[in-house]
Design an enzyme around this catalytic site. Structure first.
Site, PDB file in Angstrom:
ATOM      1  N   ASP A  18      68.940  -0.783  41.459  1.00  0.00           N
ATOM      2  CA  ASP A  18      68.788  -1.586  42.670  1.00  0.00           C
ATOM      3  C   ASP A  18      67.291  -1.640  42.987  1.00  0.00           C
ATOM      4  O   ASP A  18      66.475  -0.997  42.321  1.00  0.00           O
ATOM      5  CB  ASP A  18      69.577  -0.949  43.818  1.00  0.00           C
ATOM      6  CG  ASP A  18      70.012  -1.969  44.863  1.00  0.00           C
ATOM      7  OD1 ASP A  18      69.439  -3.077  44.903  1.00  0.00           O
ATOM      8  OD2 ASP A  18      70.920  -1.652  45.659  1.00  0.00           O
ATOM      9  N   HIS A  66      68.700   0.599  51.924  1.00  0.00           N
ATOM     10  CA  HIS A  66      67.439  -0.084  52.191  1.00  0.00           C
ATOM     11  C   HIS A  66      66.598   0.717  53.184  1.00  0.00           C
ATOM     12  O   HIS A  66      65.371   0.584  53.223  1.00  0.00           O
ATOM     13  CB  HIS A  66      67.683  -1.482  52.767  1.00  0.00           C
ATOM     14  CG  HIS A  66      68.251  -2.458  51.785  1.00  0.00           C
ATOM     15  ND1 HIS A  66      69.580  -2.468  51.444  1.00  0.00           N
ATOM     16  CD2 HIS A  66      67.666  -3.448  51.060  1.00  0.00           C
ATOM     17  CE1 HIS A  66      69.788  -3.423  50.563  1.00  0.00           C
ATOM     18  NE2 HIS A  66      68.651  -4.033  50.319  1.00  0.00           N
TER      19      HIS A  66
END
Length: 495
Positions: free
Chosen positions: A253, A182
């Protein structure tokens, strides 16, 4: 440009929506985009009535043949607060009972099916061979690939039996990273043979069963010197499709994660991912980037970097997934819901693990509880356990003296009263402890209520719960009161 290409480009995107209500403008945007796959987050699901209405509105706007996805792993990654709170994967690893794992997988699916969610981004197949991993931890079944695959197979089988698809993650393995994708682009630089025998092992073992698979935003230089897995033809097409023979839906993702967005951007990343072999690009957060991602796919076809046949192949796979696992809201009978809640509570109790021979407090003693006041989200899971919630749970059984702190830096352990009172440190975040805490903090008991690896950080016996759901806290309180034993076995070495 053909209408078919426009349609295929829109269908190759999974996107999110702003909140719990679908407004007219947002519905019109989704219709124009041509998306039929929607990913939901905590902000979309404040209560049962809201999410059921939202999904019904999405079906009205986009048609009934849609894909509604959500992360409902168990433990700290549960988007709903109103459904029974399932145990984390590592809690099931600590119990090591495939039959229980299958029952838990089925119960998770029943809750989702009642809402109309037909694709669960779970379970995690990453293996815990790196205790400093900032993002996986209790989301994994453990460090042993054979055991993890066995428990995951049982969990998936139970889940699929209730008519809700699964999506295993994060291929080819996110376990041995020091970086959260992230925030940056992790690199796992291991020989091919080591990756094959370890990281890849659970994915290979379950390639015949998992309807969906999610890629990792990680570079594996020995597999592809140029591209991270999400964007890599060598990993998604050659390794996954050709060598492992995987035929299910491959989704990226979140392309808004910094590992991808800050290097390639969501639009160009989407074009590369579809060309590499992904079937859906998970484009999140920014409507303009959703539109640009669709156009990037169309432009890539025009430039010869992506074929329309590749987009058609992707759409066909998603078609098959939706037909097999349709989004249909079902009743969740109160008796069944209660039984599922008790099943999860049993799992949390059985998972409770003692580390370093912890001793219970004396009968009738006041407990000195040292706890962080608030535990914010780490950006992956939901917010951690607040001090108030833990205090409320423990104060039902014990007299408490509470010492709160906002950050660990402000707590001076040497200033705590040296009066022999039984002192408990509760770890309510995924964060590991630093050198100062390791050197100074000496509680009688360390409650590791989130990251099990935190139990290795303090020189104190620990009780590990692998999560902070109410049922997990109840199990902790029961152990403290001498009502149950801690029979779980650590499924990964603590270091």
């Amino acid at each position: 440009m053909s209408d078919t290409l426009q349609q295929l480009a829109g269908q190759a995107l999974m996107v999110d929506v702003a909140g719990p209500r679908l407004g007219e403008d947002e519905a019109a945007f989704l219709q124009q985009l041509g998306a039929r796959a929607i990913c939901l987050f905590r902000r979309n699901v404040p209560d049962e009535a809201s999410i059921r209405r939202l999904i019904a509105d999405l079906q009205c706007a986009l048609g009934e043949d849609i894909l509604i996805g959500m992360d409902q792993e168990g433990g700290a990654v549960m988007r709903t607060l109103f459904l029974p709170a399932a145990p984390s994967a590592m809690a099931l690893g600590a119990v090591d009972d495939a039959e229980l794992a299958a029952k838990v997988g089925a119960a998770v699916a029943r809750g989702l099916a009642s809402l109309g969610v037909n694709w669960n981004f779970a379970p995690v197949l990453d293996l815990n061979n790196n205790p400093d991993n900032p993002v996986i931890s209790e989301r994994s079944f453990g460090e042993n690939p054979l055991k993890a695959a066995r428990l995951a197979r049982a969990w998936i089988s139970g889940h699929l039996s209730e008519g809700v698809a699964c999506c295993v993650k994060h291929f080819p393995g996110h376990g041995d990273t020091h970086t959260d994708s992230h925030l940056d682009l992790p690199v796992v630089d291991k020989p091919k043979a080591e990756l094959r025998d370890y990281e890849l092992s659970p994915f290979a073992a379950l390639a015949d069963l998992a309807p969906g698979m999610m890629s990792a935003h990680i570079r594996f230089p020995t597999l592809d010197a140029d591209w991270p897995a999400t964007l890599s033809p060598a990993i998604l097409r050659q390794l996954l499709r050709e060598q492992l023979g995987y035929q299910g839906v491959m989704i990226t993702d979140g392309m808004n994660m910094k590992a991808i967005r800050e290097r390639w951007g969501q639009p160009q990343g989407s074009a590369q991912a579809l060309a590499a072999g992904a079937d859906l690009s998970l484009v999140l957060q920014f409507q303009d980037e959703m539109e640009e991602s669709k156009q990037a796919l169309i432009d890539a076809v025009a430039a010869g970097r992506l074929s329309e046949a590749r987009l058609q192949e992707a759409a066909t796979r998603v078609d098959a997934l939706i037909r097999r696992y349709p989004s249909r809201q079902r009743d969740y009978e109160p008796a069944q819901r209660a039984a599922d809640a008790e099943l999860f509570a049993e799992a949390w109790r059985r998972a409770l693990t003692a580390h370093g021979q912890p001793q219970r407090p004396p009968v009738g003693a006041t407990l000195r509880l040292v706890v962080q006041d608030q535990a914010p989200s780490d950006g992956v899971s939901e917010a951690g356990l607040s001090a108030d919630a833990l205090i409320a749970r423990l104060s039902r059984r014990f007299s408490l003296e509470v010492i709160r702190y906002q950050s660990r830096e402000e707590l001076d352990w040497r200033r705590l009263p040296q009066d022999g009172r039984y002192t408990v440190v509760a770890s309510t975040t995924r964060e590991r402890y630093g050198a100062r805490e390791r050197a100074e903090w000496r509680p009688d008991l360390h409650l590791a209520l989130w990251n099990p690896y935190a139990a290795a950080d303090l020189e104190a016996p620990a009780l590990i719960s692998y999560g902070f759901a109410d049922a997990a806290l109840d199990a902790v309180a029961q152990w403290l009161a001498g009502e149950i034993e801690a029979a779980g076995v650590l499924p990964a070495r603590l270091q």
